[in-house]
Design an enzyme around this catalytic site. Structure first.
Site, PDB file in Angstrom:
ATOM      1  N   TYR A   1       0.843  -1.204   0.000  1.00 55.50           N
ATOM      2  CA  TYR A   1       0.000   0.000   0.000  1.00 55.50           C
ATOM      3  C   TYR A   1       0.876   1.251   0.000  1.00 55.50           C
ATOM      4  O   TYR A   1       2.047   1.224   0.371  1.00 55.50           O
ATOM      5  CB  TYR A   1      -0.955   0.020   1.206  1.00 55.50           C
ATOM      6  CG  TYR A   1      -0.291   0.246   2.542  1.00 55.50           C
ATOM      7  CD1 TYR A   1       0.210  -0.815   3.277  1.00 55.50           C
ATOM      8  CD2 TYR A   1      -0.171   1.529   3.086  1.00 55.50           C
ATOM      9  CE1 TYR A   1       0.819  -0.615   4.520  1.00 55.50           C
ATOM     10  CE2 TYR A   1       0.420   1.741   4.326  1.00 55.50           C
ATOM     11  CZ  TYR A   1       0.916   0.657   5.034  1.00 55.50           C
ATOM     12  OH  TYR A   1       1.513   0.861   6.241  1.00 55.50           O
ATOM     13  N   CYS A   2       0.261   2.351  -0.445  1.00 57.54           N
ATOM     14  CA  CYS A   2       0.932   3.661  -0.403  1.00 57.54           C
ATOM     15  C   CYS A   2      -0.154   4.733  -0.252  1.00 57.54           C
ATOM     16  O   CYS A   2      -1.300   4.413   0.027  1.00 57.54           O
ATOM     17  CB  CYS A   2       1.803   3.882  -1.638  1.00 57.54           C
ATOM     18  SG  CYS A   2       0.880   3.953  -3.186  1.00 57.54           S
ATOM     19  N   THR A   3       0.188   5.991  -0.455  1.00 58.74           N
ATOM     20  CA  THR A   3      -0.749   7.091  -0.190  1.00 58.74           C
ATOM     21  C   THR A   3      -2.011   7.036  -1.059  1.00 58.74           C
ATOM     22  O   THR A   3      -3.124   7.049  -0.554  1.00 58.74           O
ATOM     23  CB  THR A   3      -0.062   8.449  -0.436  1.00 58.74           C
ATOM     24  OG1 THR A   3       1.218   8.410   0.160  1.00 58.74           O
ATOM     25  CG2 THR A   3      -0.868   9.595   0.129  1.00 58.74           C
TER      26      THR A   3
END
Ligand SMILES: [Zn+2]
Ligand SMILES: [Zn+2]
Length: 347
Positions: free
Chosen positions: A197-199
């Site tokens: 996951y990321c922003t």
């Protein structure tokens, strides 16, 4: 015709601060071939200025990555505009979770080598062979399974104030570094289910394709990133497994996703998750500072910087003469963060 912002930063900041117009902060990205980024850039600058868009947009031959705010009353027309543009139509927009509409104060559209600096040779692997896109509901289900690895694909200063429960949060300053560290750390677990996951999802598009090319067999990613995860959790009444704040790259610096405070003030260790930039503009270090330390050190990272800001502009120049701001230097300085407490208390 105006193609670049020419106004002074302080004037622009003041203007947005006093502007009562309700605005929405939005982000989107797309990997799509853009044949002539310069022409495309100039057209976007003219068109988006008319909508009153403020923000930071990166364009490259490989696509677009945009973070911006827009007056609420223009949003519907803007969506129609995107849909009338071949490379922007049906764009999934991510709406900010915690938003005062003051996220940006100018429109900045830059042409880059890549829309996210990843240090990868895109010709060496299939960038379109990305991981499975997961909804928030699916993400929660996968997280609950045994033997899954959750990996935060963001930098240390981002994961420090907020991350998914049990996630691996590499101590890195750049995405380029992150990719290599993750590959190395997980090299003996290539058949394990990996959850990235990321922003907002853009980094995972590249990271998942890269890991698959390195032999990882079960690569999954949170589609729309933390921003859309938070929205889906609210809309569908799902359990929120994200602790703390989501770091964002605009004036807001973060969005609160849960009430947990998982970080500490870098100067006194008190629970705190508020980032600030050192008030000494020659330093500008990004670090976490509580309100007590903010007062004690005048918003500076160390007594050294606190002394510097008391000097005249000329004296300050003298100290930093010959020292040019550079990206590498910023990374070097960021290594100071864990040591700030010792530095502050030993002077
Ligand atoms: Zn403190
Ligand atoms: Zn400083």
């Amino acid at each position: 015709m105006i193609l670049y912002n020419l106004e002074n930063k302080a004037v622009l900041k003041e203007r947005i601060k006093n502007d009562p117009t309700p605005r929405t902060t939005i982000s989107f990205y797309r990997y799509t071939p853009i044949d002539n980024p310069q022409d495309f850039r100039d057209k976007l600058y003219i068109d988006w200025s008319k909508f009153g868009v403020l923000g930071r947009i990166y364009l490259a031959l490989e696509g677009i990555n945009a973070q911006f705010s827009i007056p609420n009353k223009k949003l519907s027309d803007f969506k129609t505009y995107l849909d009338n543009n071949e490379s922007l139509k049906d764009m999934p927009l991510k709406i900010a979770v915690e938003d005062n509409g003051k996220s940006f104060y100018k429109l900045d559209i830059k042409i880059k080598h890549k829309i996210v600096a990843d240090g990868l040779d895109d010709k060496a692997f299939d960038t379109t062979n990305v991981g499975n896109h997961l909804t928030a509901k699916e993400w929660n289900q996968y997280m609950a399974e045994k033997d899954t690895i959750v990996v935060d694909m963001r930098n240390y200063y981002e994961s420090e104030i907020g991350h998914f429960k049990g996630a691996i949060t590499p101590d890195v300053d750049t995405f380029k570094e992150e990719l290599q560290v993750v590959k190395e750390e997980l090299k003996n677990q290539k058949n394990t289910k990996v959850l990235l996951y990321c922003t907002g999802g853009v980094r995972c598009e590249k990271a998942s394709a890269f890991l698959k090319s390195e032999g990882f067999t079960d690569v999954n990613q949170l589609y729309g990133g933390i921003i859309d995860y938070a929205r889906q959790c609210q809309a569908e009444n799902l359990e929120n497994k994200f602790l703390g704040k989501n770091f964002v790259f605009d004036e807001r610096l973060s969005e609160k996703i849960s009430n947990d405070i998982i970080a500490k003030c870098h100067q006194c260790d008190k629970p705190c998750d508020t980032h600030t930039n050192c008030a000494n503009n020659h330093c500008h270090l990004l670090f976490i500072q509580c309100t007590d330390c903010q007062k004690k050190y005048d918003g500076c990272c160390t007594p050294h910087c606190q002394n510097v800001i008391k000097l005249s502009k000329d004296q300050q120049k003298e100290i930093y003469r010959g020292e040019k701001y550079s990206y590498n230097k910023q990374i070097y300085r960021s290594r100071l963060r864990p040591k700030l407490k010792d530095i502050c208390q030993n002077i």
